[in-house]
Design a protein around this motif. Sequence first.
Motif, PDB file in Angstrom:
ATOM      1  N   ARG A 281       0.824  -1.207   0.000  1.00 19.05           N
ATOM      2  CA  ARG A 281       0.000   0.000   0.000  1.00 19.05           C
ATOM      3  C   ARG A 281       0.861   1.262   0.000  1.00 19.05           C
ATOM      4  O   ARG A 281       0.568   2.232  -0.712  1.00 19.05           O
ATOM      5  CB  ARG A 281      -0.907  -0.006   1.234  1.00 19.05           C
ATOM      6  N   THR A 287      -5.408   1.231  -1.808  1.00 26.98           N
ATOM      7  CA  THR A 287      -6.309   1.022  -0.680  1.00 26.98           C
ATOM      8  C   THR A 287      -6.081  -0.393  -0.153  1.00 26.98           C
ATOM      9  O   THR A 287      -5.478  -1.229  -0.837  1.00 26.98           O
ATOM     10  CB  THR A 287      -7.770   1.167  -1.122  1.00 26.98           C
ATOM     11  N   ALA A 289      -8.128  -2.836   0.016  1.00 28.05           N
ATOM     12  CA  ALA A 289      -8.738  -3.799  -0.907  1.00 28.05           C
ATOM     13  C   ALA A 289      -7.877  -3.969  -2.156  1.00 28.05           C
ATOM     14  O   ALA A 289      -7.685  -5.093  -2.651  1.00 28.05           O
ATOM     15  CB  ALA A 289     -10.142  -3.337  -1.289  1.00 28.05           C
ATOM     16  N   GLU A 290      -7.346  -2.853  -2.679  1.00 28.32           N
ATOM     17  CA  GLU A 290      -6.493  -2.934  -3.872  1.00 28.32           C
ATOM     18  C   GLU A 290      -5.216  -3.721  -3.570  1.00 28.32           C
ATOM     19  O   GLU A 290      -4.743  -4.505  -4.407  1.00 28.32           O
ATOM     20  CB  GLU A 290      -6.149  -1.519  -4.353  1.00 28.32           C
ATOM     21  N   ALA A 292      -4.874  -6.099  -1.378  1.00 23.39           N
ATOM     22  CA  ALA A 292      -5.229  -7.515  -1.259  1.00 23.39           C
ATOM     23  C   ALA A 292      -5.367  -8.150  -2.627  1.00 23.39           C
ATOM     24  O   ALA A 292      -4.911  -9.282  -2.862  1.00 23.39           O
ATOM     25  CB  ALA A 292      -6.528  -7.661  -0.471  1.00 23.39           C
ATOM     26  N   VAL A 293      -5.977  -7.427  -3.583  1.00 20.77           N
ATOM     27  CA  VAL A 293      -6.116  -7.943  -4.945  1.00 20.77           C
ATOM     28  C   VAL A 293      -4.734  -8.105  -5.589  1.00 20.77           C
ATOM     29  O   VAL A 293      -4.450  -9.114  -6.245  1.00 20.77           O
ATOM     30  CB  VAL A 293      -6.999  -6.996  -5.798  1.00 20.77           C
TER      31      VAL A 293
END
Length: 303
Positions: A281, A287, A289-290, A292-293
């Motif tokens: 990050r 973010t 979520a980003e 994690a992806v």
Amino acid sequence: MTFHARSIVEFGHFLNRVSDSLLNGKPLRSSLELIREQFDAYAAVLVIEDRARTGETYYAFTEINEPMLDAAGAPLARPAQLAYLAERCQPMTATHVTADDAARYTLWVFRDRAGAKFDDDAASVCEILVSQLVRGVETSWRMGATEVERRLYSDVMDKLYVGVVILDHSGKIVRASDAALKLLQTRDGLQIQSNRLRATSAKEDRDFQNLVKIAMQSAADDEGTVSRGLSLTKQSGSRNLGVIVRPIRGSKDNAAAANSAVAVYIRDPEANSEVEGDLVRQLFDLTPAEAAVARRLTAGLSL
């Protein structure tokens, strides 16, 4: 002095004891204590003016029985302690400056003023000793820096899950990283047999051994550091191992690496690299979520 100045054997043993004390990781004052005893002195001090690395001056003292205090009764700082000894004792000094002018070493030996005077032989021995201390301290520092670098590189490789195996000039394993050992223990694509690396496929092993042989010859001739890659089939049916074989150039001229000829890097695409979410990050302004992806994509998963 407690040994005869003309006794080469005895003096040689004494120098070895001083060097061994330094190279075995003992405190510098241990070597200075050996020097103090041999000169039948009150104290021995080594002053290191480190001009290039830190710009600071270091003081190493042998144990001194009496407290060295200022007029107010407070302990003296190191430079003042040296002046205190020089004022009250009979001093002898020898100085050595490193070839690159990066550091200046001064050995001080103090004897009671009522004791025997330091003669020319003692002064000559003092000059030899400061040179020996310089070699020992500089070698010890280089070894320490090399070990720190090795641990850092090993940690990075393990986090990327890249295993590293070092082979000697006969192709035998000298050492292997933790990540490499974990990969090899599965015997899936690559394994250890008789302390040698072997591909589990006979055909692929011939190709792999040929790459190792070429790399060993390059290392022996000290010619080039060309890396060669190979894909090895995993018997489990999962994605192939990626292997890179690279000669270690100049190992013959480096005592620390004289037994190292070839480096083998192993990457298992099925292994997830340890990429911390917070670091991802921070690096890419993602973010949670980003991030994690992104981590799942690097693991080979689809959107």
